[in-house]
Design a protein around this motif. Structure first.
Motif, PDB file in Angstrom:
ATOM      1  N   VAL A  35       0.842  -1.198   0.000  1.00 51.93           N
ATOM      2  CA  VAL A  35       0.000   0.000   0.000  1.00 51.93           C
ATOM      3  C   VAL A  35       0.875   1.246   0.000  1.00 51.93           C
ATOM      4  O   VAL A  35       0.657   2.188  -0.783  1.00 51.93           O
ATOM      5  N   GLU A  36       1.885   1.253   0.876  1.00 47.14           N
ATOM      6  CA  GLU A  36       2.764   2.412   0.986  1.00 47.14           C
ATOM      7  C   GLU A  36       3.506   2.682  -0.321  1.00 47.14           C
ATOM      8  O   GLU A  36       3.650   3.835  -0.747  1.00 47.14           O
ATOM      9  N   THR A  37       3.973   1.612  -0.968  1.00 45.79           N
ATOM     10  CA  THR A  37       4.684   1.768  -2.245  1.00 45.79           C
ATOM     11  C   THR A  37       3.757   2.323  -3.320  1.00 45.79           C
ATOM     12  O   THR A  37       4.129   3.235  -4.074  1.00 45.79           O
ATOM     13  N   ALA A  38       2.557   1.782  -3.415  1.00 48.41           N
ATOM     14  CA  ALA A  38       1.600   2.231  -4.429  1.00 48.41           C
ATOM     15  C   ALA A  38       1.267   3.706  -4.252  1.00 48.41           C
ATOM     16  O   ALA A  38       1.241   4.481  -5.222  1.00 48.41           O
ATOM     17  N   VAL A  39       1.006   4.099  -3.021  1.00 43.43           N
ATOM     18  CA  VAL A  39       0.666   5.498  -2.748  1.00 43.43           C
ATOM     19  C   VAL A  39       1.859   6.398  -3.058  1.00 43.43           C
ATOM     20  O   VAL A  39       1.723   7.434  -3.726  1.00 43.43           O
ATOM     21  N   ALA A  40       3.054   6.009  -2.580  1.00 37.27           N
ATOM     22  CA  ALA A  40       4.244   6.833  -2.802  1.00 37.27           C
ATOM     23  C   ALA A  40       4.555   6.998  -4.284  1.00 37.27           C
ATOM     24  O   ALA A  40       4.920   8.093  -4.733  1.00 37.27           O
ATOM     25  N   ASP A  41       4.396   5.923  -5.069  1.00 39.10           N
ATOM     26  CA  ASP A  41       4.686   6.002  -6.505  1.00 39.10           C
ATOM     27  C   ASP A  41       3.707   6.935  -7.214  1.00 39.10           C
ATOM     28  O   ASP A  41       4.105   7.716  -8.097  1.00 39.10           O
ATOM     29  N   GLN A  42       2.447   6.879  -6.852  1.00 42.85           N
ATOM     30  CA  GLN A  42       1.462   7.762  -7.484  1.00 42.85           C
ATOM     31  C   GLN A  42       1.756   9.225  -7.162  1.00 42.85           C
ATOM     32  O   GLN A  42       1.675  10.097  -8.031  1.00 42.85           O
ATOM     33  N   VAL A  43       2.086   9.486  -5.899  1.00 41.75           N
ATOM     34  CA  VAL A  43       2.408  10.859  -5.501  1.00 41.75           C
ATOM     35  C   VAL A  43       3.665  11.333  -6.222  1.00 41.75           C
ATOM     36  O   VAL A  43       3.723  12.448  -6.758  1.00 41.75           O
ATOM     37  N   ARG A  44       4.693  10.477  -6.273  1.00 40.66           N
ATOM     38  CA  ARG A  44       5.965  10.835  -6.909  1.00 40.66           C
ATOM     39  C   ARG A  44       5.785  11.083  -8.411  1.00 40.66           C
ATOM     40  O   ARG A  44       6.481  11.910  -9.007  1.00 40.66           O
TER      41      ARG A  44
END
Length: 300
Positions: A35-44
């Motif tokens: 979840v954290e990776t998915a959210v961080a990648d979208q934000v980045r």
């Protein structure tokens, strides 16, 4: 579009590749890191309206596994609303990292057609659809209360001809009717046989695929959308090749010429769960890069 303050806002349809992490924390929640990776990648990548990544299962099991009346893939009793929200925890995490998040619900018709009926409570899928819609309306309210910008209802079954669309539309309308925030209906595939019934749904906006179903532009060209915006799928989410920014720009320009930049959200065709993480991220970058290039021309 009063829920976003720029022309050609970018978003996602939902799912992202599952990237599992190790360590002690993963023993408590094996998918929290995903979840954290998915959210961080979208934000980045610069996505304006993100999702929680939908990493906790496919679009069927992520919802039905915790609905009363369903065991595994079988309906064994009357379907009821869940005792606790199904997706809100991950959605709240996404909201803690980004101000605009869409809540995502798999639609009742798509869920019904992914299940076996093993109870006399239902004579067929159509009766099941409406009870599932009631249960999903509870989830929609919970997502709204959590603070999402919009709620998207996914009905990929609509374009296949397998579902009774009159019942399917009832189910979507029931969910949309409980919301005070914008509701979105996502239907992938070719709309040729179903477009008129799909457009009768009482949602705030639609989301369709256009990069791999370019004929959807022609199909919609003479249709009355009643002023509702279009989520314009411009990234081929089933293709492992990464589009260039120029390719995405050309796809978006076709949509702008048809719908107007002020009436479009920019997103992939569908979820990106089946791609490799680096491919999914690069595709999001191409999408946001193309929107960034085109936006100044259409801002007023």
């Amino acid at each position: 579009m009063n829920f976003i303050t720029k022309v050609l806002p970018t978003t996602v349809v939902g799912s992202y590749p599952v990237v599992k992490t190790g360590g002690l924390r993963s023993l408590l929640d094996p998918l929290k890191g995903a979840v954290e990776t998915a959210v961080a990648d979208q934000v980045r990548a610069g996505v304006d309206i993100i999702s929680d990544g939908q990493v906790r299962g496919d679009m069927i099991t992520a919802f039905v596994s915790r609905l009363p009346g369903i065991r595994g893939q079988s309906v064994v009793g009357r379907v009821q609303s869940p005792a606790h929200p199904l997706t809100v925890a991950d959605t709240k995490y996404a909201l803690s990292k980004h101000p605009k998040v869409k809540g995502i619900i798999t639609g009742p018709s798509t869920l019904a057609h992914g299940l076996r009926i093993e109870t006399p409570n239902y004579r067929g899928k159509d009766e099941l659809v409406l009870d599932l819609a009631q249960a999903l309306a509870t989830e929609a309210r919970s997502l709204q209360a959590a603070g999402v910008t919009m709620v998207q209802i996914d009905e990929p079954i609509f374009s296949t001809g397998a579902a009774d669309l009159s019942v399917g539309v009832q189910g979507v309308n029931l969910i949309a009717s409980v919301l005070r925030i914008p509701s979105c209906l996502h239907v992938c595939g070719n709309l040729g046989e179903v477009v008129d019934e799909v457009l009768t749904t009482q949602v705030s906006l639609f989301d369709f695929e256009f990069s791999e179903n370019q004929e959807n532009c022609e199909i919609l060209s003479d249709k009355d959308l009643k002023g509702r915006p279009i989520g314009y799928g411009c990234i081929a989410s089933a293709d492992p090749g990464v589009e260039s920014i120029e390719t995405v720009e050309k796809r978006l320009q076709k949509g702008i010429d048809l719908f107007g930049a002020e009436n479009m959200l920019v997103d992939p065709d569908c979820g990106m769960r089946m791609l490799e993480r680096d491919v999914a991220f690069q595709k999001l970058q191409a999408m946001t890069g193309a929107a960034d290039r085109l936006r100044p021309e259409y801002e007023h």
